[in-house]
Design a protein around this motif. Structure first.
Motif, mmCIF file in Angstrom:
data_model
loop_
_atom_site.group_PDB
_atom_site.id
_atom_site.type_symbol
_atom_site.label_atom_id
_atom_site.label_comp_id
_atom_site.label_asym_id
_atom_site.label_seq_id
_atom_site.Cartn_x
_atom_site.Cartn_y
_atom_site.Cartn_z
ATOM 1 N N VAL A 1 17.200 -12.318 -0.947
ATOM 2 C CA VAL A 1 16.902 -11.025 -0.330
ATOM 3 C C VAL A 1 18.143 -10.510 0.396
ATOM 4 O O VAL A 1 18.817 -11.262 1.093
ATOM 5 C CB VAL A 1 15.764 -11.195 0.713
ATOM 6 C CG1 VAL A 1 15.517 -9.901 1.455
ATOM 7 C CG2 VAL A 1 14.483 -11.647 0.022
ATOM 8 N N TYR A 2 18.433 -9.229 0.224
ATOM 9 C CA TYR A 2 19.569 -8.600 0.911
ATOM 10 C C TYR A 2 19.071 -7.393 1.681
ATOM 11 O O TYR A 2 17.994 -6.856 1.412
ATOM 12 C CB TYR A 2 20.619 -8.126 -0.108
ATOM 13 C CG TYR A 2 21.184 -9.243 -0.944
ATOM 14 C CD1 TYR A 2 22.308 -9.932 -0.525
ATOM 15 C CD2 TYR A 2 20.569 -9.614 -2.143
ATOM 16 C CE1 TYR A 2 22.832 -10.977 -1.294
ATOM 17 C CE2 TYR A 2 21.080 -10.658 -2.910
ATOM 18 C CZ TYR A 2 22.209 -11.329 -2.479
ATOM 19 O OH TYR A 2 22.707 -12.360 -3.224
ATOM 20 N N ASN A 3 19.900 -6.987 2.655
ATOM 21 C CA ASN A 3 19.638 -5.736 3.362
ATOM 22 C C ASN A 3 20.987 -5.050 3.479
ATOM 23 O O ASN A 3 21.963 -5.689 3.881
ATOM 24 C CB ASN A 3 19.050 -6.042 4.742
ATOM 25 C CG ASN A 3 18.816 -4.784 5.543
ATOM 26 O OD1 ASN A 3 19.740 -4.184 6.088
ATOM 27 N ND2 ASN A 3 17.567 -4.373 5.616
ATOM 28 N N GLU B 1 15.379 -7.664 16.396
ATOM 29 C CA GLU B 1 16.482 -8.329 15.681
ATOM 30 C C GLU B 1 16.187 -9.808 15.448
ATOM 31 O O GLU B 1 15.941 -10.555 16.400
ATOM 32 C CB GLU B 1 17.771 -8.218 16.489
ATOM 33 C CG GLU B 1 18.355 -6.829 16.525
ATOM 34 C CD GLU B 1 19.495 -6.759 17.518
ATOM 35 O OE1 GLU B 1 20.402 -7.613 17.451
ATOM 36 O OE2 GLU B 1 19.451 -5.854 18.379
ATOM 37 N N THR B 2 16.253 -10.200 14.205
ATOM 38 C CA THR B 2 16.015 -11.602 13.835
ATOM 39 C C THR B 2 16.970 -12.537 14.583
ATOM 40 O O THR B 2 16.556 -13.605 15.043
ATOM 41 C CB THR B 2 16.198 -11.750 12.306
ATOM 42 O OG1 THR B 2 15.170 -10.986 11.681
ATOM 43 C CG2 THR B 2 16.106 -13.175 11.859
ATOM 44 N N PHE C 1 22.096 -5.447 7.281
ATOM 45 C CA PHE C 1 22.005 -6.750 7.978
ATOM 46 C C PHE C 1 22.701 -7.869 7.204
ATOM 47 O O PHE C 1 23.471 -8.648 7.762
ATOM 48 C CB PHE C 1 20.520 -7.063 8.170
ATOM 49 C CG PHE C 1 20.220 -8.362 8.841
ATOM 50 C CD1 PHE C 1 20.606 -8.593 10.162
ATOM 51 C CD2 PHE C 1 19.513 -9.353 8.171
ATOM 52 C CE1 PHE C 1 20.295 -9.779 10.789
ATOM 53 C CE2 PHE C 1 19.199 -10.547 8.792
ATOM 54 C CZ PHE C 1 19.589 -10.759 10.109
ATOM 55 N N ASN C 2 22.397 -7.987 5.922
ATOM 56 C CA ASN C 2 23.065 -9.014 5.101
ATOM 57 C C ASN C 2 23.333 -8.444 3.702
ATOM 58 O O ASN C 2 22.653 -8.762 2.739
ATOM 59 C CB ASN C 2 22.263 -10.322 5.035
ATOM 60 C CG ASN C 2 20.888 -10.141 4.449
ATOM 61 O OD1 ASN C 2 20.305 -9.075 4.563
ATOM 62 N ND2 ASN C 2 20.364 -11.158 3.796
ATOM 63 N N ARG D 1 15.724 -2.954 1.692
ATOM 64 C CA ARG D 1 15.635 -4.336 1.184
ATOM 65 C C ARG D 1 15.847 -4.352 -0.329
ATOM 66 O O ARG D 1 15.175 -3.656 -1.067
ATOM 67 C CB ARG D 1 14.281 -4.935 1.539
ATOM 68 C CG ARG D 1 14.064 -6.308 0.902
ATOM 69 C CD ARG D 1 12.994 -7.118 1.599
ATOM 70 N NE ARG D 1 11.655 -6.692 1.303
ATOM 71 C CZ ARG D 1 10.561 -7.345 1.707
ATOM 72 N NH1 ARG D 1 10.685 -8.443 2.444
ATOM 73 N NH2 ARG D 1 9.367 -6.893 1.408
ATOM 74 N N ARG E 1 13.931 -1.377 7.714
ATOM 75 C CA ARG E 1 14.375 -2.584 6.990
ATOM 76 C C ARG E 1 13.935 -2.566 5.535
ATOM 77 O O ARG E 1 14.701 -2.886 4.638
ATOM 78 C CB ARG E 1 13.757 -3.828 7.630
ATOM 79 C CG ARG E 1 14.402 -4.227 8.907
ATOM 80 C CD ARG E 1 13.740 -5.510 9.336
ATOM 81 N NE ARG E 1 14.144 -5.894 10.667
ATOM 82 C CZ ARG E 1 13.651 -6.946 11.287
ATOM 83 N NH1 ARG E 1 12.740 -7.689 10.698
ATOM 84 N NH2 ARG E 1 14.073 -7.248 12.493
ATOM 85 N N GLY F 1 8.261 -7.104 6.079
ATOM 86 C CA GLY F 1 9.533 -6.680 6.654
ATOM 87 C C GLY F 1 9.804 -7.265 8.029
ATOM 88 O O GLY F 1 10.841 -7.010 8.632
ATOM 89 N N SER F 2 8.893 -8.111 8.541
ATOM 90 C CA SER F 2 9.073 -8.618 9.905
ATOM 91 C C SER F 2 10.117 -9.732 9.968
ATOM 92 O O SER F 2 10.484 -10.164 11.062
ATOM 93 C CB SER F 2 7.739 -9.109 10.476
ATOM 94 O OG SER F 2 7.162 -10.067 9.626
ATOM 95 N N GLY F 3 10.562 -10.208 8.808
ATOM 96 C CA GLY F 3 11.608 -11.237 8.797
ATOM 97 C C GLY F 3 11.069 -12.621 8.477
ATOM 98 O O GLY F 3 11.759 -13.619 8.684
ATOM 99 N N LYS F 4 9.854 -12.703 7.935
ATOM 100 C CA LYS F 4 9.264 -14.022 7.629
ATOM 101 C C LYS F 4 10.160 -14.804 6.665
ATOM 102 O O LYS F 4 10.444 -15.973 6.886
ATOM 103 C CB LYS F 4 7.867 -13.871 6.991
ATOM 104 C CG LYS F 4 6.850 -13.185 7.874
ATOM 105 C CD LYS F 4 5.484 -13.151 7.222
ATOM 106 C CE LYS F 4 5.437 -12.339 5.933
ATOM 107 N NZ LYS F 4 5.658 -10.887 6.122
ATOM 108 N N GLY F 5 10.577 -14.125 5.588
ATOM 109 C CA GLY F 5 11.403 -14.808 4.583
ATOM 110 C C GLY F 5 12.741 -15.234 5.168
ATOM 111 O O GLY F 5 13.196 -16.360 4.958
ATOM 112 N N THR F 6 13.356 -14.332 5.933
ATOM 113 C CA THR F 6 14.675 -14.606 6.516
ATOM 114 C C THR F 6 14.592 -15.791 7.478
ATOM 115 O O THR F 6 15.407 -16.721 7.433
ATOM 116 C CB THR F 6 15.175 -13.343 7.260
ATOM 117 O OG1 THR F 6 15.141 -12.238 6.352
ATOM 118 C CG2 THR F 6 16.569 -13.532 7.801
#
Ligand SMILES: Nc1nc2c(ncn2[C@@H]2O[C@H](COP(=O)(O)OP(=O)(O)O)[C@@H](O)[C@H]2O)c(=O)[nH]1
Ligand SMILES: Nc1ncnc2c1ncn2[C@@H]1O[C@H](COP(=O)(O)OP(=O)(O)O)[C@@H](O)[C@H]1O
Length: 226
Positions: free
Chosen positions: A134-136, A197-198, A139-140, A125, A121, A14-19
């Motif tokens: 991936v969606y949130n 925040e990413t 956020f997206n 997800r 997050r 969930g730390s945003g690695k994929g994003t």
């Protein structure tokens, strides 16, 4: 000889690695390899190996090192003449050592994100299983609630994002990641980023890569197979 750039991104679920990886791959043209994606592909294939992988992932546990290296290293060998970015591998010291034998990384990004942010997050997800998009919901979000933007197919939540598995994954991450982070720190290639925040972290990563990719590319990795 052509020069290449090899990076890895680390951080808890969930730390945003994929994003962030998606942005790096798009902006810098690196090949993107995600351990989670290959594991889910193996689960979906429903083979004996896939069933074994499933039993670990479902419980929020790490898949054994020898399974992971067998899954990831051949893919990297095939990419020896490319620049790439690894997401989710290596996660343990043993995996990091196996990778080191094949290839020396040029850069490792480590994301430090507060626990409460991760929890929020991941409970939000949603994934399109066929493509890995991936969606949130905040956020997206998808254009239509519960549906993939491209195919219109239904979105799902990973079993391992549900609260029971999540706590175990976060606890485990910290213990296992520390020696890996220490290794990369000692090699002078670790760069850590903190925040909630990413979009605020991204400009720093973008500028780091701009600098490093143009000043520190390396030679091709050595294949270990005869
Ligand atoms: N609210 C919010 N959600 C984010 C942010 N960055 C990523 N996300 C979402 O958080 C979830 C986890 O991100 P992901 O990139 O999948 O993390 P990974 O598990 O480290 O690969 C996804 O649903 C993302 O869309 C952010 O800055 N704010
Ligand atoms: N390098 C790895 N070593 C062992 N298990 C892994 C590795 N990468 C992924 N996994 C397994 O797959 C699950 C999902 O991984 P991933 O999609 O990277 O998600 P996240 O970053 O959200 O944990 C992990 O919880 C773990 O069980």
């Amino acid at each position: 000889m052509a020069k290449f750039f090899r990076a890895a991104i680390m951080g808890p679920p969930g730390s945003g690695k994929g994003t962030i990886s998606k942005r790096i791959a798009q902006s810098f043209g690196l090949q993107y390899l995600s351990s989670g994606h290959y594991l889910r592909e193996s689960i979906a294939a429903n083979t004996e190996a896939g069933l074994l992988v499933k039993s670990y992932v479902e419980r929020g546990m790490l898949v054994p090192d020898h399974v992971m290296t067998r899954l990831m290293l051949p893919r990297l060998e095939q990419l020896s003449g490319h620049s790439w970015l690894l997401d989710g591998f290596p996660r343990t010291l043993s995996q990091a050592r196996a990778l080191n034998n094949l290839c020396q990384l040029d850069l490792v990004i480590s994301l430090n994100i507060p626990y409460e942010t991760l929890r929020e997050r991941l409970s939000d997800r949603w994934i399109h299983p066929a493509s890995g998009r991936v969606y949130n919901m905040g956020f997206n979000p998808p254009r239509v609630k519960g549906k993939d933007d491209v195919t219109g197919e239904p979105l799902i939540q990973h079993d391992d994002d549900k609260p029971e598995a999540l706590m175990a994954r976060l606890r485990h991450y910290k213990d296992v990641a520390k020696p890996v982070i220490d290794l990369y720190k000692s090699q002078g290639i670790l760069h850590s980023f903190s925040g909630t925040e990413t979009d605020r972290i991204w400009p720093y990563i973008n500028s780091l890569l701009n600098t490093k990719m143009h000043t520190q590319p390396s030679d091709a990795c050595q294949s270990q197979t005869p």
